[in-house]
Design an enzyme around this catalytic site. Sequence first.
Site, short mmCIF file in Angstrom:
data_model
loop_
_atom_site.label_atom_id
_atom_site.label_comp_id
_atom_site.label_asym_id
_atom_site.label_seq_id
_atom_site.Cartn_x
_atom_site.Cartn_y
_atom_site.Cartn_z
CB SER A 65 -56.98 52.91 -66.29
OG SER A 65 -55.72 53.35 -65.95
CB ALA A 366 -41.39 53.41 -67.98
N PRO A 453 -47.71 42.66 -78.02
CG PRO A 453 -48.83 40.61 -77.79
CD PRO A 453 -47.46 41.22 -77.78
N GLY A 455 -52.16 44.67 -74.02
CA GLY A 455 -53.15 43.91 -73.26
C GLY A 455 -54.39 44.73 -72.97
NE ARG A 461 -49.56 49.71 -75.27
CZ ARG A 461 -50.57 50.48 -75.67
NH1 ARG A 461 -50.41 51.32 -76.68
NH2 ARG A 461 -51.75 50.41 -75.08
#
Length: 498
Positions: A65, A366, A453, A455, A461
């Site tokens: 990604s 978002a 945390p 993933g 974060r």
Amino acid sequence: MAQFEEVSQKSKLHPKPEGLTLQYGTAGFRTHAKHLDHIMFRMGLLATLRSKKTKSTIGVMVTASHNPEEDNGVKLIDPMGEMVTAAWEGYATQLANAEQDSLLKELKDIIKKEDIDMSEPASVYVGKDTRPSSASLSQAVLDGVSSLGGKTHDYGLVTTPQLHYMVCCCNTHGCYGSPTVEGYYQKLSQAFLQLTQNVRKRLLVDGANGIGALKMREMEPFLRSELQVVLSNDGSSGKLNHMCGADYVKVQQKAPQGMNMGVGERCCSFDGDADRIVYYYTDSKGCFHLLDGDKIATLISTYLKELLTQAGLNLQIAVVQTAYANGSSTRYLEDVMKVTVCCTKTGVKHLHHAAQEYDIGVYFEANGHGTVLFSKAAQKQIQELVKDPNTNDERKRAVKLLESTINLINQVSDRRVIDTTDAERRAVSPEGLQDTIDTLVKKYKSARSFVRPSGTEDVVRVYAEADTQESADSLAHEVSLAVYRLAGGIGDEPKPLH
Ligand code: 16G
Ligand code: MG
């Protein structure tokens, strides 16, 4: 058994580095490509078992990604094009971490637990993104499938949403569309042309130097010049996701490199596997405006609500968000739009699941992952109304637009010291962290903050919002210091953002 004999032989060609452990994270395994060959082979095995179990075709997508080009990853796709079910994520981790000599034991353990009939046929669709490592890694997946006697269809270079689409088409025997890239372009472009009749449009597209660029080029002829696409970061020179792509634009709040934006021009960016999109433009004062997932969800739900009213359809519409949704977008949706809003954990699978509860479930993170789900019943009502001779022209126009919207939207989807609750909006451990965050938030106006945390990476974060950029930055810094101190941070203390 001969079946396992081949697995045993072939797995030696994809050996697991001793001691290496990896987790099936938010969206599959993701790490530096050099650690992934054995994982790919084993995910080929697991997809074959999943196919036998579900008596359906399963998808395996090789991509990391928005991560840097050196990384890679893999995610499994379930029969209807959704993310693999949670229980099987556990098997994925179990199989991935088995040392070489216990691989067969773990494999047989899953077969027994799931009561899998090994005489069932298996079919696995495989796709990959444009990373240099993707070719050999997807070959490892194919090896895994064939060593267990499964059939494969290698789609080669495709976007993640395209592979989700293929899997869904196959398992619905063509009802969702034809399982080819042409079928995909045809379905989407026809709906798009219907929806935007007689409006000539121009769109600047940042392809993130990845698969999205390639596929946008392929799709262009299907749009019959109705949409003029100006492609940048098309992969001909730049590096994947480097200074470009949806994540860069969202995080940096600025245009990607290599895009020449005129005032008011419509621009968008994909991520590395094109399952994320963000839009943006600059105004006449040169100010950059981002239309992220929150804005996209608001625009789509506003549009759909209008059409439902015009069509006289009483369908419940809801928006699903995560903790990262800006507080004012949630307030706007609830208070002004009067739309139901619910919040889930981060990761498409969680949002997707929640959106399935409504007639129309609009879900967006978002960061630009998202889609709209129409329940079977809602689709039926819309289709019936289109066909009903008693529907007057105004209503018919609206339901036809709703029908095209359904076809345009590809509905398939497609750290651990900190523990969280309330859709990840509150930390329950380590002790004292949430209280500290609450106290810090109170110092600022219209503020929210939470930590979770990741993933997909080995980081925690920190999210912060407040009435001004300065306050949000300062709150983010204070919270990150609290995390550093209370959750055993390593390296230097977090520095102020400015
Ligand atoms: C993955 C997820 C994405 C999520 C992100 C969070 C999918 C297809 N992708 O990319 O939805 O926003 O992880 O990353 O589910 P993080 O856990 O590192 O913050
Ligand atoms: Mg992606």
